[in-house]
Write a protein that holds these residues in place. Structure first.
Motif, mmCIF file in Angstrom:
data_model
loop_
_atom_site.group_PDB
_atom_site.id
_atom_site.type_symbol
_atom_site.label_atom_id
_atom_site.label_comp_id
_atom_site.label_asym_id
_atom_site.label_seq_id
_atom_site.Cartn_x
_atom_site.Cartn_y
_atom_site.Cartn_z
ATOM 1 N N ASN A 64 0.890 -1.203 -0.056
ATOM 2 C CA ASN A 64 0.063 0.072 -0.276
ATOM 3 C C ASN A 64 0.757 1.080 0.095
ATOM 4 O OD1 ASN A 64 1.022 0.070 2.521
ATOM 5 N ND2 ASN A 64 -1.063 0.143 3.657
ATOM 6 N N SER A 65 1.869 1.322 -0.836
ATOM 7 C CA SER A 65 2.955 2.430 -1.022
ATOM 8 C C SER A 65 2.610 2.989 -2.290
ATOM 9 C CB SER A 65 4.118 2.168 -0.573
ATOM 10 O OG SER A 65 4.761 1.039 -1.405
ATOM 11 N N GLY A 66 2.920 4.083 -2.656
ATOM 12 C CA GLY A 66 2.546 5.086 -3.681
ATOM 13 C C GLY A 66 1.166 5.161 -4.218
ATOM 14 N N LYS A 67 1.168 5.445 -5.614
ATOM 15 C CA LYS A 67 -0.225 5.946 -6.297
ATOM 16 C C LYS A 67 -0.899 4.546 -6.739
ATOM 17 C CE LYS A 67 1.501 10.553 -7.734
ATOM 18 N NZ LYS A 67 1.786 11.396 -8.907
ATOM 19 N N LEU A 68 -0.270 3.396 -6.761
ATOM 20 C CA LEU A 68 -0.994 2.419 -7.160
ATOM 21 C C LEU A 68 -0.805 1.035 -6.016
ATOM 22 C CD1 LEU A 68 -2.549 0.942 -9.264
ATOM 23 C CD2 LEU A 68 -0.482 0.303 -10.367
ATOM 24 N N CYS A 69 -1.802 0.788 -5.413
ATOM 25 C CA CYS A 69 -1.825 -0.294 -4.390
ATOM 26 C C CYS A 69 -2.149 -1.647 -4.934
ATOM 27 C CB CYS A 69 -2.158 0.451 -3.186
ATOM 28 S SG CYS A 69 -1.727 2.029 -2.317
ATOM 29 N N PHE A 70 -1.748 -2.468 -4.228
ATOM 30 C CA PHE A 70 -2.120 -4.052 -4.369
ATOM 31 C C PHE A 70 -2.399 -4.950 -3.413
ATOM 32 C CE2 PHE A 70 0.742 -2.595 -7.551
ATOM 33 C CZ PHE A 70 0.331 -2.903 -8.823
ATOM 34 N N VAL A 71 -3.458 -5.765 -3.534
ATOM 35 C CA VAL A 71 -3.877 -6.660 -2.527
ATOM 36 C C VAL A 71 -4.087 -7.707 -3.228
ATOM 37 C CG1 VAL A 71 -4.757 -5.056 -0.692
ATOM 38 C CG2 VAL A 71 -6.307 -6.168 -2.393
ATOM 39 N N GLN A 72 -4.026 -8.792 -2.493
ATOM 40 C CA GLN A 72 -4.553 -10.066 -2.814
ATOM 41 C C GLN A 72 -5.539 -10.600 -1.970
ATOM 42 O OE1 GLN A 72 -4.139 -12.789 -5.036
ATOM 43 N NE2 GLN A 72 -2.106 -12.651 -5.885
ATOM 44 N N LEU A 73 -6.861 -10.950 -2.807
ATOM 45 C CA LEU A 73 -8.033 -11.344 -1.986
ATOM 46 C C LEU A 73 -8.309 -12.771 -2.040
ATOM 47 C CD1 LEU A 73 -10.496 -8.470 -3.178
ATOM 48 C CD2 LEU A 73 -9.089 -8.500 -0.900
ATOM 49 N N GLN A 74 -8.449 -13.570 -0.969
ATOM 50 C CA GLN A 74 -8.580 -15.029 -1.017
ATOM 51 C C GLN A 74 -10.081 -15.298 -0.533
ATOM 52 O OE1 GLN A 74 -5.517 -17.597 0.620
ATOM 53 N NE2 GLN A 74 -7.174 -18.341 1.922
ATOM 54 N N ALA A 75 -10.598 -15.914 -1.192
ATOM 55 C CA ALA A 75 -11.894 -16.617 -1.212
ATOM 56 C C ALA A 75 -11.895 -17.753 0.017
ATOM 57 C CB ALA A 75 -12.769 -17.313 -2.231
ATOM 58 N N GLY A 76 -12.917 -18.144 0.760
ATOM 59 C CA GLY A 76 -12.899 -19.217 1.722
ATOM 60 C C GLY A 76 -12.519 -20.503 1.013
ATOM 61 N N ASP A 77 -12.480 -20.843 -0.228
ATOM 62 C CA ASP A 77 -11.914 -21.866 -0.817
ATOM 63 C C ASP A 77 -10.605 -21.970 -1.262
ATOM 64 O OD1 ASP A 77 -12.110 -20.243 -2.975
ATOM 65 O OD2 ASP A 77 -13.762 -21.570 -3.984
ATOM 66 N N GLY A 78 -10.043 -20.754 -1.107
ATOM 67 C CA GLY A 78 -8.542 -20.472 -1.470
ATOM 68 C C GLY A 78 -8.253 -19.726 -2.820
ATOM 69 N N ASP A 79 -9.472 -19.613 -3.527
ATOM 70 C CA ASP A 79 -9.158 -18.900 -4.700
ATOM 71 C C ASP A 79 -8.581 -17.480 -4.407
ATOM 72 O OD1 ASP A 79 -9.908 -21.057 -6.466
ATOM 73 O OD2 ASP A 79 -12.067 -20.493 -6.292
ATOM 74 N N ARG A 80 -7.799 -16.969 -5.342
ATOM 75 C CA ARG A 80 -7.389 -15.528 -4.951
ATOM 76 C C ARG A 80 -7.360 -14.686 -6.363
ATOM 77 N NH1 ARG A 80 -1.673 -16.090 -1.381
ATOM 78 N NH2 ARG A 80 -2.394 -17.121 0.551
ATOM 79 N N LEU A 81 -7.489 -13.357 -6.113
ATOM 80 C CA LEU A 81 -7.410 -12.530 -7.083
ATOM 81 C C LEU A 81 -6.860 -11.182 -6.628
ATOM 82 C CD1 LEU A 81 -8.747 -12.040 -9.985
ATOM 83 C CD2 LEU A 81 -10.702 -10.890 -8.887
ATOM 84 N N GLN A 82 -5.950 -10.700 -7.435
ATOM 85 C CA GLN A 82 -5.518 -9.425 -7.336
ATOM 86 C C GLN A 82 -6.403 -8.227 -7.383
ATOM 87 O OE1 GLN A 82 -1.180 -7.962 -8.315
ATOM 88 N NE2 GLN A 82 -2.382 -7.169 -10.177
ATOM 89 N N ALA A 83 -6.286 -7.360 -6.471
ATOM 90 C CA ALA A 83 -7.164 -6.074 -6.648
ATOM 91 C C ALA A 83 -6.017 -4.868 -6.630
ATOM 92 C CB ALA A 83 -8.110 -5.825 -5.426
#
Length: 499
Positions: free
Chosen positions: A78-97
């Protein structure tokens, strides 16, 4: 985001400090009128569904598709003008936000950086795209914390200790795919068992957990007191005697999958609380129940992995296919011991053989000696699924005498990878003989056997109304998962009992 490095585990002091910071963020969310735990958010998609639809996007490709979804934050930059997270669903699937200053504005990005931590549940809305590196992402236009995590997550890049996996299974489920897969496998196996029973015309019922007399198995019960009835009650050790009452009442094919409780030891194959399947079929016998049990287990293996050959946790395979071996207890014992052991052997002769090989028996009866000697000589050699047939009469008080062999009963135990998985009977339905067997068990109880059954007058009364010839079987669900996965019993139970 493959440039992440494992972080060291937090000390107790660091955990305390982080909790204080996160509690302050919770208060800040409340002050802002946003709230830390909203009642709901307008989700339109799941992470898994988005991955299934768009997993083949090229780098920098935009879809024009807007999605709204949620997940747990398991990576955060969460630094800079563009931040990233990985979101994980309950079943383990992930997606970048991706959170861009240009897209969500300075105030929203500042709040994101201030308030969001690893472990938080986060709702996001935005366009589904592929990043410059080709990673499937959601380009966020709107976000909201849906559950603020007050306690920091453990390091998701390091293996949890075995103790943490058992005591804090929820953390194990967050971190480890194997833990999630066991939960899915168990649910799939139970569904498969029920489908097999349905295909054979069985009805599923529920019988009492609290019983005035414990019975249906040789085991030590848990006891409790009912204030309403001012009576001692027992957590059931088996549903057998009630399921047989159902057969007396005309439910000719009946089964139950539910909890049993036995006040005994705990080890890699035993738990004081466990899930049990029992089934009874009027006009069946122990041979038919063996065939049904083989079909059920093979169907469960197929449902979980698509094959009767399963892959265990250690990477080895085990074949449940084909027709399984059937061996006689006395014959296999005789062959392994090098001497013919029969039902005519006295307790003294069996004791002499047991002493010569270092086998000890608590209460010396013919049947207990035979079974302990069989476990010493034969059990270690079993690997394939094997039905061990025809047990001593004095250790099987609820089983019909063998139709042609005196001194044994029509009972089998199924052994898989060397441990007992299931048992099956031609059920004893003669109320006179059943009373005699119960009296023999009462004598054993008076001599100090804590596992001996008690005389159950109400069950005997039910038998006196007439119970047709019946086959029965029982199987531990936890042990079935052990056989299908190669795991220990504590890993197959979602929340096992621990000290």
């Amino acid at each position: 985001m493959s440039d992440t490095q494992p972080e060291p585990e937090l000390t107790e002091t660091e955990v305390f400090e982080q909790k204080a910071v996160r509690l302050a963020k919770r208060e800040r969310l409340i002050e802002l009128g946003i709230g830390a735990y909203p009642v709901g958010v307008p989700i339109t998609d799941t992470i898994g569904a988005v991955r299934a639809r768009f997993d083949n996007l090229a780098a920098d490709e935009k879809t024009g598709e807007i999605a709204a979804l949620a997940g747990r934050v398991v990576f955060l930059r969460n630094s800079g003008k563009l931040c990233f997270v990985q979101l994980q669903a309950g079943d383990g699937d992930r997606l970048q936000a991706m959170f861009s200053l240009a897209e969500i504005g300075e105030e929203s990005l500042a709040l994101f950086k201030e308030l969001v931590d690893l472990g938080d549940h986060l709702f996001v809305r935005g366009e589904i795209i592929a990043s410059r590196t080709g990673e499937l992402s959601i380009f966020v236009t709107e976000w909201q914390i849906t559950a603020k995590a007050i306690h920091p997550l453990p390091n998701l890049h390091s293996e949890l200790s075995d103790e943490t996996k058992v005591r804090s299974r929820y953390l194990d489920l967050i971190q480890r795919e194997r833990a999630r897969s066991v939960v899915r496998a168990r649910a799939t196996a139970n569904a498969s068992l029920r489908a097999t029973f349905a295909g054979h015309g069985y009805l599923e019922v529920e019988t009492p957990m609290l019983q005035t007399i414990h019975g249906g198995a040789s085991a030590r019960p848990f006891s409790t007191h009912s204030n309403a009835f001012d009576a001692e009650l027992f957590l059931r050790i088996a549903p057998e005697l009630f399921l047989k009452r159902a057969v007396v009442g005309g439910i000719d094919r009946v089964f139950e999958i539910n909890r049993n409780f036995r006040n005994e030891g705990a080890d890699s194959t035993h738990s004081p609380e466990f899930a049990m399947l029992e089934a009874y079929e009027a006009y069946g016998d122990y041979n038919q129940m063996a065939e049904l049990t083989q079909e059920m287990i093979q169907n469960a293996a197929l449902a979980i992995g698509g094959s009767t050959t399963v892959i265990w946790a250690d990477g080895s395979d085990y074949d449940f296919g084909g027709d399984w071996d059937r061996i006689d207890m006395y014959e296999s014992l005789s062959a392994a011991a090098g001497v013919e052991v029969t039902t005519e052997w006295t307790v003294a002769a069996l004791a002499k053989l047991a002493e010569s090989v270092g086998v000890e028996v608590g209460l010396p009866t013919h049947g207990k000696f035979v079974e302990e000697l069989w476990e010493h000589f034969v059990k270690p050699s079993l690997h394939r699924p094997t039905f061990v047939m025809n047990f001593p009469v004095d250790t099987s008080p609820l089983v019909r005498d063998h139709r042609s062999r005196p001194g044994v009963v029509e009972k089998w135990d199924l052994y898989v990878r060397g441990f007992e998985l299931a048992t099956g009977y031609s059920e004893l339905v003669d109320p006179v003989i059943q009373r005699e067997r119960f009296v023999e068990q009462a004598l054993l109880a008076s001599k100090g056997d804590p596992e001996a059954m008690r005389l159950d007058e109400e069950f005997l009364r039910a038998l006196e109304f007439g119970m047709p010839p019946t086959g029965g079987m029982g199987m531990g669900i936890d042990r079935l998962l052990m056989a299908l996965t190669g795991l220990g019993i504590r890993e197959t139970i979602l929340f096992p009992l621990v000290k």
